[in-house]
Design a protein around this motif. Structure first.
Motif, PDB file in Angstrom:
ATOM      1  N   LEU A  20      45.157  64.271  42.764  1.00  0.00           N
ATOM      2  CA  LEU A  20      44.560  63.782  41.518  1.00  0.00           C
ATOM      3  C   LEU A  20      44.819  64.741  40.355  1.00  0.00           C
ATOM      4  O   LEU A  20      45.122  64.307  39.240  1.00  0.00           O
ATOM      5  CB  LEU A  20      43.054  63.562  41.701  1.00  0.00           C
ATOM      6  N   MET A  21      44.696  66.049  40.579  1.00  0.00           N
ATOM      7  CA  MET A  21      44.951  67.030  39.511  1.00  0.00           C
ATOM      8  C   MET A  21      46.409  67.013  39.104  1.00  0.00           C
ATOM      9  O   MET A  21      46.742  67.095  37.922  1.00  0.00           O
ATOM     10  CB  MET A  21      44.534  68.445  39.955  1.00  0.00           C
ATOM     11  N   TYR A  22      47.299  66.890  40.074  1.00  0.00           N
ATOM     12  CA  TYR A  22      48.724  66.815  39.753  1.00  0.00           C
ATOM     13  C   TYR A  22      49.002  65.577  38.908  1.00  0.00           C
ATOM     14  O   TYR A  22      49.703  65.641  37.896  1.00  0.00           O
ATOM     15  CB  TYR A  22      49.551  66.794  41.033  1.00  0.00           C
ATOM     16  N   ALA A  23      48.449  64.449  39.305  1.00  0.00           N
ATOM     17  CA  ALA A  23      48.661  63.206  38.549  1.00  0.00           C
ATOM     18  C   ALA A  23      48.071  63.311  37.145  1.00  0.00           C
ATOM     19  O   ALA A  23      48.690  62.878  36.168  1.00  0.00           O
ATOM     20  CB  ALA A  23      48.037  62.031  39.307  1.00  0.00           C
ATOM     21  N   THR A  24      46.884  63.908  37.031  1.00  0.00           N
ATOM     22  CA  THR A  24      46.262  64.090  35.716  1.00  0.00           C
ATOM     23  C   THR A  24      47.130  64.979  34.830  1.00  0.00           C
ATOM     24  O   THR A  24      47.356  64.687  33.652  1.00  0.00           O
ATOM     25  CB  THR A  24      44.851  64.687  35.871  1.00  0.00           C
ATOM     26  N   ALA A  25      47.635  66.081  35.387  1.00  0.00           N
ATOM     27  CA  ALA A  25      48.497  66.983  34.621  1.00  0.00           C
ATOM     28  C   ALA A  25      49.790  66.286  34.225  1.00  0.00           C
ATOM     29  O   ALA A  25      50.258  66.420  33.087  1.00  0.00           O
ATOM     30  CB  ALA A  25      48.803  68.250  35.425  1.00  0.00           C
ATOM     31  N   LEU A  26      50.372  65.533  35.144  1.00  0.00           N
ATOM     32  CA  LEU A  26      51.620  64.835  34.860  1.00  0.00           C
ATOM     33  C   LEU A  26      51.443  63.831  33.729  1.00  0.00           C
ATOM     34  O   LEU A  26      52.244  63.788  32.789  1.00  0.00           O
ATOM     35  CB  LEU A  26      52.127  64.138  36.126  1.00  0.00           C
ATOM     36  N   VAL A  27      50.378  63.057  33.770  1.00  0.00           N
ATOM     37  CA  VAL A  27      50.109  62.084  32.700  1.00  0.00           C
ATOM     38  C   VAL A  27      49.847  62.810  31.388  1.00  0.00           C
ATOM     39  O   VAL A  27      50.387  62.453  30.342  1.00  0.00           O
ATOM     40  CB  VAL A  27      48.922  61.167  33.082  1.00  0.00           C
ATOM     41  N   GLY A  28      49.031  63.864  31.439  1.00  0.00           N
ATOM     42  CA  GLY A  28      48.725  64.619  30.216  1.00  0.00           C
ATOM     43  C   GLY A  28      49.955  65.248  29.597  1.00  0.00           C
ATOM     44  O   GLY A  28      50.153  65.189  28.376  1.00  0.00           O
ATOM     45  N   LEU A  29      50.805  65.859  30.414  1.00  0.00           N
ATOM     46  CA  LEU A  29      52.023  66.481  29.892  1.00  0.00           C
ATOM     47  C   LEU A  29      53.018  65.433  29.405  1.00  0.00           C
ATOM     48  O   LEU A  29      53.728  65.643  28.419  1.00  0.00           O
ATOM     49  CB  LEU A  29      52.667  67.375  30.957  1.00  0.00           C
TER      50      LEU A  29
END
Length: 184
Positions: A20-29
């Motif tokens: 979930l954190m990876y996906a959140t970071a990927l979307v944010g970046l």
């Protein structure tokens, strides 16, 4: 041995939070500026370190919920975006970004500028060799850009007085504007 192993449910929760954190970071970046992933400035590096810390802590700390990590991550990404926009204001830009430095002028090393940048002669000479430059006397200027890259202007370049090089010389620190104008 409890420090070495964990229950399957704890491992599953950790893996889930990491995903979930990876996906959140990927979307944010991905929603952020491309410059976040290009050559980094100080604000980019600070953001990257903080993002890594938040992602890592949220993924492995049992006391850290995904929601807390996601809020911290999104807040940091928004702050980075606002800081990136504020850089367009000259005063704020001077506070956050390095100024251009003239490391070589008319074939001569400017050691005072090298020292200010934390570079040795060997650091610069290695970079020049990697760019195919083997004789300092063939150079009009070497500009150390705000992003950490080098702009190499050969002595025999007919375009050394171009608007882009002039702009770099005018915005540089430690290189008098009148000296730049005399040399062009």
């Amino acid at each position: 041995m409890s420090w070495l192993t964990s229950s399957w449910s704890d491992l599953g929760i950790t893996a889930g939070k990491a995903v979930l954190m990876y996906a959140t970071a990927l979307v944010g970046l991905r929603l952020g500026e491309r410059r976040t992933l290009a050559q980094w400035t100080a604000i980019d590096f600070a953001a990257a370190v903080a993002i890594g810390a938040i992602i890592g802590r949220t993924a492995v700390a049992s006391t850290q919920t995904y929601a807390i990590g996601a809020v911290a991550l999104v807040s940091l990404l928004l702050l980075h975006r606002l800081t990136s926009l504020a850089r367009f204001q000259p005063l704020f830009g001077r506070l956050t970004d390095h100024r251009v430095r003239v490391l070589v002028a008319d074939g001569h090393l400017r050691r005072d500028q090298l020292r200010r940048c934390g570079l040795t002669d060997d650091d610069l000479l290695a970079q020049l060799r990697q760019h195919g430059v083997f004789d300092l006397h063939t150079l009009k200027y070497v500009l150390y850009e705000a992003t950490g890259g080098l702009t190499i202007v050969p002595e025999n370049d007919q375009h050394h007085a171009s608007d882009l090089v002039d702009a770099g010389l005018r915005s540089s620190a430690g290189f008098p504007i009148d000296q730049a104008q005399r040399q062009n």
